[in-house]
Scaffold this motif. Structure first.
Motif, PDB file in Angstrom:
ATOM      1  N   ALA A 221      -0.953  -8.343   3.024  1.00  0.00           N
ATOM      2  CA  ALA A 221      -1.872  -7.461   2.313  1.00  0.00           C
ATOM      3  C   ALA A 221      -2.429  -6.348   3.192  1.00  0.00           C
ATOM      4  O   ALA A 221      -2.994  -5.377   2.673  1.00  0.00           O
ATOM      5  N   ASN A 222      -2.264  -6.473   4.504  1.00  0.00           N
ATOM      6  CA  ASN A 222      -2.871  -5.499   5.422  1.00  0.00           C
ATOM      7  C   ASN A 222      -1.876  -4.526   6.038  1.00  0.00           C
ATOM      8  O   ASN A 222      -2.286  -3.481   6.573  1.00  0.00           O
ATOM      9  N   LEU A 223      -0.585  -4.854   6.014  1.00  0.00           N
ATOM     10  CA  LEU A 223       0.396  -4.033   6.721  1.00  0.00           C
ATOM     11  C   LEU A 223       0.421  -2.591   6.221  1.00  0.00           C
ATOM     12  O   LEU A 223       0.285  -1.648   7.018  1.00  0.00           O
ATOM     13  N   GLN A 224       0.601  -2.393   4.935  1.00  0.00           N
ATOM     14  CA  GLN A 224       0.677  -1.020   4.419  1.00  0.00           C
ATOM     15  C   GLN A 224      -0.663  -0.300   4.521  1.00  0.00           C
ATOM     16  O   GLN A 224      -0.699   0.859   4.986  1.00  0.00           O
ATOM     17  N   PRO A 225      -1.786  -0.935   4.145  1.00  0.00           N
ATOM     18  CA  PRO A 225      -3.070  -0.245   4.348  1.00  0.00           C
ATOM     19  C   PRO A 225      -3.337   0.087   5.822  1.00  0.00           C
ATOM     20  O   PRO A 225      -3.920   1.133   6.119  1.00  0.00           O
ATOM     21  N   GLY A 226      -2.902  -0.798   6.710  1.00  0.00           N
ATOM     22  CA  GLY A 226      -3.078  -0.526   8.130  1.00  0.00           C
ATOM     23  C   GLY A 226      -2.282   0.677   8.573  1.00  0.00           C
ATOM     24  O   GLY A 226      -2.790   1.553   9.292  1.00  0.00           O
TER      25      GLY A 226
END
Length: 396
Positions: A221-226
């Motif tokens: 859940a964090n890879l793309q927002p990161g």
């Protein structure tokens, strides 16, 4: 301002850098800089032909500690640690003059590593390393902190410089936006990092924007927002050409490569395929690159020699049982990793274990955190000796 050396620190420095000249009048050092201006070509590996500089500030700190040690083996091993290239943290405005000192002492064979770390509202999701600047003091961050650093680096164009830009800042905006301290700091963080990237975009500089680690932004859940957060700020800075990619595992504990991974057996492991930093960078790099930002990485291996010590992936403070890890090198075995580097100076505390103290953070009182421990940045000799004992490879 010129940095003062103890004789022991000077001896350690000479051992690590065989060509310095001592100025007998004021006690400062000078070294053989490159004969011409350094240009670090975008897309190159800035560490491939250079040694990470063993800076005098850390060497002096170790020398002062070793002066109070009676064990000859510890003294000898400490002297060896002082010879290892380590990044210098410029974490207050008062430390900015040290940048000039680093420029003066770095020989042509080396690249000096500096951590840019003084954003307004710094460390918004923790307490141990809260900064000197309050949220809203972005103008002071620019004028009193970044601008003098830019001036110091511009004054030494013949010195190669590697910069890590504001550890933990952008990752905090991805995962801790629900915290008032982080949401109120978001504008200063993004604008401050963009300002640093734009103004430190100098030919002799290689910049790496901090990207946390696999146990933080590596979750599905964090890879793309990161990746989106990193590239957003990179573009806001004008896509500076001297950004080479990201830094990972800064002051952290994760392995470069571990199978199945330290927390692979956790109940939520299926939501994080990045069980080590190699997998993390190989997962986030394509997302960064797709949006136009260089996607190489440097990894902090300063204290990650021993795995399986933490109760949870997020336990970050003075992990008990840790050891010095792989020495700085550009031989990483992965084309996305420019180098393994030492960023966190081993022996300097992550935060105090005293629950009654100012800036106490509960993570520093967890069962897997070393105790007793002083305030963040202060020397902990017992912890340093533990890092020596558990080092891989060992210091002899």
């Amino acid at each position: 301002m010129k940095y003062s050396f103890s004789l022991a620190a000077f001896a350690a420095f000479v051992a690590a850098n065989p060509t310095p000249t001592l100025d007998k009048k004021d006690g400062t050092l000078s070294v053989a800089a490159c004969a011409s201006a350094v240009t670090i070509a975008p897309g190159s590996n800035p560490f491939a032909s250079r040694t990470l500089h063993a800076n005098s500030a850390y060497a002096s700190e170790i020398a002062a500690a070793m002066a109070n040690v009676t064990d000859a083996t510890i003294q000898a091993q400490g002297a060896e640690v002082a010879k290892v290239g380590t990044f210098l943290w410029i974490d207050t405005i008062a430390r900015v003059p040290l940048v000039t000192t680093m420029m003066q002492e770095t020989p042509c064979t080396d690249i000096v590593g500096i951590v840019i770390y003084d954003l307004p509202g710094r460390d918004c999701a923790a307490k141990a390393s809260n900064g000197e600047l309050k949220t809203g003091e972005l103008a002071k961050y620019k004028s009193d902190y970044i601008d003098p650093i830019v001036t110091a680096i511009k004054a030494a164009p013949n010195v190669a410089v590697a910069l890590i830009i504001e550890p933990d800042s952008l990752p905090n905006l991805v995962t801790n936006a629900n915290l008032t301290t982080c949401s109120s700091s978001a504008s200063d963080y993004q604008n401050g990092v963009a300002y640093a990237l734009k103004n430190l975009n100098l030919p002799n500089v290689a910049m790496y924007i901090d990207a946390g680690h696999g146990g933080w932004l590596g979750w599905d859940a964090n890879l793309q927002p990161g990746a989106d957060m990193l590239t957003k700020v990179y573009k806001a800075a004008g896509s500076p050409k001297q950004v080479f990619g990201v830094s990972t595992n800064v002051a952290g504990w994760n392995a470069f490569s571990a199978s199945p991974g330290e927390f692979a057996g956790a109940s939520d492991a299926k939501y994080n395929k990045c069980q080590d930093e190699k997998r993390y960078i190989n997962a986030i790099s394509p997302l960064i690159k797709k949006d136009g930002m260089p996607a190489h990485a440097i990894m902090d291996t300063g204290r990650n020699a021993v795995q399986g010590l933490r109760q949870a992936w997020g336990d970050w403070c003075n992990v008990n049982g840790a050891g010095f890890g792989v020495r700085p090198t550009s031989t990483t075995g992965d084309p996305l990793f420019d180098a393994f580097v030492w960023v966190k100076p081993g022996g300097e505390s992550d935060g105090t274990s005293d629950p009654t103290a100012d800036r106490y953070d509960s993570f520093c009182g967890k069962p897997d955190a070393f105790s007793p421990a002083p305030q963040a940045g202060q020397w902990n000799e017992a912890y340093f000796e533990m890092l020596l004992k558990n080092a891989v490879p060992q210091f002899t």
